[in-house]
Design an enzyme around this catalytic site. Structure first.
Site, PDB file in Angstrom:
ATOM      1  N   GLY A 278      -6.887  39.164 -21.375  1.00 23.89           N
ATOM      2  CA  GLY A 278      -7.451  38.958 -20.055  1.00 23.89           C
ATOM      3  C   GLY A 278      -8.355  37.876 -20.169  1.00 23.89           C
TER       4      GLY A 278
ATOM      5  N   LEU B 165      -8.090  35.182 -18.384  1.00 28.20           N
ATOM      6  CA  LEU B 165      -7.209  34.080 -18.728  1.00 28.20           C
ATOM      7  C   LEU B 165      -7.583  32.536 -18.126  1.00 28.20           C
ATOM      8  CD1 LEU B 165      -4.175  36.010 -16.463  1.00 28.20           C
ATOM      9  CD2 LEU B 165      -4.784  36.194 -19.119  1.00 28.20           C
ATOM     10  N   HIS B 166      -7.113  31.817 -18.875  1.00 25.43           N
ATOM     11  CA  HIS B 166      -7.434  30.235 -18.855  1.00 25.43           C
ATOM     12  C   HIS B 166      -6.092  29.566 -18.999  1.00 25.43           C
ATOM     13  CE1 HIS B 166      -6.943  30.212 -23.217  1.00 25.43           C
ATOM     14  NE2 HIS B 166      -8.029  31.371 -23.344  1.00 25.43           N
TER      15      HIS B 166
ATOM     16  N   HIS C 200      -3.411  30.535 -21.459  1.00 28.18           N
ATOM     17  CA  HIS C 200      -2.638  31.576 -21.035  1.00 28.18           C
ATOM     18  C   HIS C 200      -1.534  30.991 -20.149  1.00 28.18           C
ATOM     19  CE1 HIS C 200      -6.130  33.916 -22.283  1.00 28.18           C
ATOM     20  NE2 HIS C 200      -5.380  34.397 -22.897  1.00 28.18           N
TER      21      HIS C 200
ATOM     22  N   GLN D 171      -8.737  46.345 -32.174  1.00 25.79           N
ATOM     23  CA  GLN D 171      -8.573  45.101 -32.738  1.00 25.79           C
ATOM     24  C   GLN D 171      -9.878  44.348 -32.999  1.00 25.79           C
ATOM     25  OE1 GLN D 171      -5.795  43.258 -29.908  1.00 25.79           O
ATOM     26  NE2 GLN D 171      -6.807  41.470 -30.506  1.00 25.79           N
TER      27      GLN D 171
ATOM     28  N   GLN E 179      -0.843  28.742 -30.369  1.00 27.63           N
ATOM     29  CA  GLN E 179      -0.982  28.418 -31.903  1.00 27.63           C
ATOM     30  C   GLN E 179      -2.386  28.612 -32.247  1.00 27.63           C
ATOM     31  OE1 GLN E 179       1.117  27.162 -34.340  1.00 27.63           O
ATOM     32  NE2 GLN E 179      -0.499  26.544 -35.861  1.00 27.63           N
TER      33      GLN E 179
ATOM     34  N   GLN F 238      -2.393  35.550 -36.590  1.00 30.02           N
ATOM     35  CA  GLN F 238      -2.015  36.619 -35.973  1.00 30.02           C
ATOM     36  C   GLN F 238      -0.431  36.273 -35.572  1.00 30.02           C
ATOM     37  OE1 GLN F 238      -3.805  38.434 -32.068  1.00 30.02           O
ATOM     38  NE2 GLN F 238      -2.451  36.861 -31.209  1.00 30.02           N
TER      39      GLN F 238
ATOM     40  N   VAL G 158      -4.007  24.676 -26.314  1.00 30.45           N
ATOM     41  CA  VAL G 158      -4.263  23.739 -25.233  1.00 30.45           C
ATOM     42  C   VAL G 158      -5.918  23.602 -25.560  1.00 30.45           C
ATOM     43  CG1 VAL G 158      -4.725  23.529 -22.717  1.00 30.45           C
ATOM     44  CG2 VAL G 158      -2.774  24.821 -23.440  1.00 30.45           C
TER      45      VAL G 158
ATOM     46  N   SER H 166     -10.826  32.575 -24.524  1.00 27.33           N
ATOM     47  CA  SER H 166     -11.689  33.219 -23.513  1.00 27.33           C
ATOM     48  C   SER H 166     -13.311  33.503 -23.861  1.00 27.33           C
ATOM     49  CB  SER H 166     -11.379  34.747 -23.427  1.00 27.33           C
ATOM     50  OG  SER H 166     -10.023  34.714 -22.939  1.00 27.33           O
TER      51      SER H 166
END
Ligand code: PAF
Length: 287
Positions: A31, A33-34, A37, A61, A148, A153, A176, A186
């Protein structure tokens, strides 16, 4: 855009899509979001029939002293962004639906999980793999889209889908960045105005490392240049500044591509970033 909060409701939507022979692309998120995403959703929109977005702040996590409670949550805003980016299905399960605190088993993450982020955040990658495996089983995507920025991960999840034969292709999309190079995250929301200005030092450090590596091919000098660039900025604490193999995250072999990875605290906010340096662009490493 359909909204599913339960596993059963999500499965019904997925079943419907499969009945129509539609391919499903999943963008898993925490969540907040930017545009990072949004770029994943647009990529999924371009190559899949149905775009599913999951929003779930996965407690497994987060370490005991990390920012689970403080993690930004704004469902209305996220829904508007996902819809605008072309999502067809938004899966927002409440904690009791995912039962992450009550699982009798978890995925044990493979070797890229033992170093760097994995060493500093014990259990983090096991938590990521476990929730992503559940999301893959619930939403049954053919493709899943990741940024990326979370390179380690991505390496760990690649190991998971390969070793456990998940029929899911992982698509990694470019990071980005803001105009000063700061990677969108986030967690940038936690930065004060002054910290936000300082945070671009992560990108500058990577750039300095790339410069040294391209000119000399010398890993130690490259790592020292990144650490020095980070240390020069006030209120920044370095967790690591390393040049690693992009797949194993161990010391890179000769003549290979190298991933520069940094993690640092800007004030109280921990940020990560990375940059790939291709072997052929390094003086003295490739003919
Ligand atoms: O990268 C993230 O946002 C999270 O680690 C993920 C993949 C959604 C799993 O919770």
């Amino acid at each position: 855009m359909k909204l599913a909060r339960s596993v059963n409701a999500a499965r019904a939507e997925v079943g419907n899509a499969h009945d129509h022979g539609s391919s499903i692309g999943l963008v898993p998120t925490l969540g907040a979001l930017h545009e990072g995403h949004v770029s994943l959703m647009r990529r999924a929109r371009a190559v899949c029939d149905v775009v599913a977005v999951s929003i779930f702040v996965n407690p497994l996590q987060f370490g005991p002293h990390e920012d689970l409670e403080a993690y930004p949550r704004d469902e209305q805003r996220d829904a508007t962004i996902a819809k605008g980016a072309g999502a067809d299905l938004l899966f927002i399960p409440p904690p009791e639906e995912m039962k992450m605190d009550d699982l009798s088993m978890k995925i044990s993450a493979g070797s890229p999980a033992n170093v760097l982020e994995g060493a500093l955040r014990p259990g983090h990658f096991s938590g990521v793999c476990t929730v992503v495996a559940k999301l893959f089983n619930i939403l049954q995507p053919q493709l899943a889209f990741f940024g990326q920025k979370d390179a380690q991960q991505n390496a760990v999840l690649t190991g998971m889908v390969t070793d456990l034969d998940f029929p899911v292709g992982l698509i990694v999309c470019p990071t980005v960045r803001e105009s000063d190079g700061l990677a969108l995250s986030s967690r940038n929301l936690f930065l004060t105005e002054a910290e936000r200005a300082r945070a671009a030092v992560l990108f500058r450090a990577l750039d300095a490392g790339r410069d040294v590596l391209s000119r000399s091919g010398d890993i130690e000098r490259c790592e020292a240049a990144m650490a020095q660039a980070l240390t020069l900025e006030s209120h920044v604490t370095v967790d690591y500044a390393r040049a690693v193999d992009p797949l194993t995250f161990e010391t890179p072999s000769e003549r290979a591509d190298i991933l520069l990875v940094v993690a640092a605290r800007v004030g109280r906010t921990r940020l990560i970033d990375n940059m790939l340096v291709e072997g052929r662009s390094m003086k003295g490493r490739r003919s």
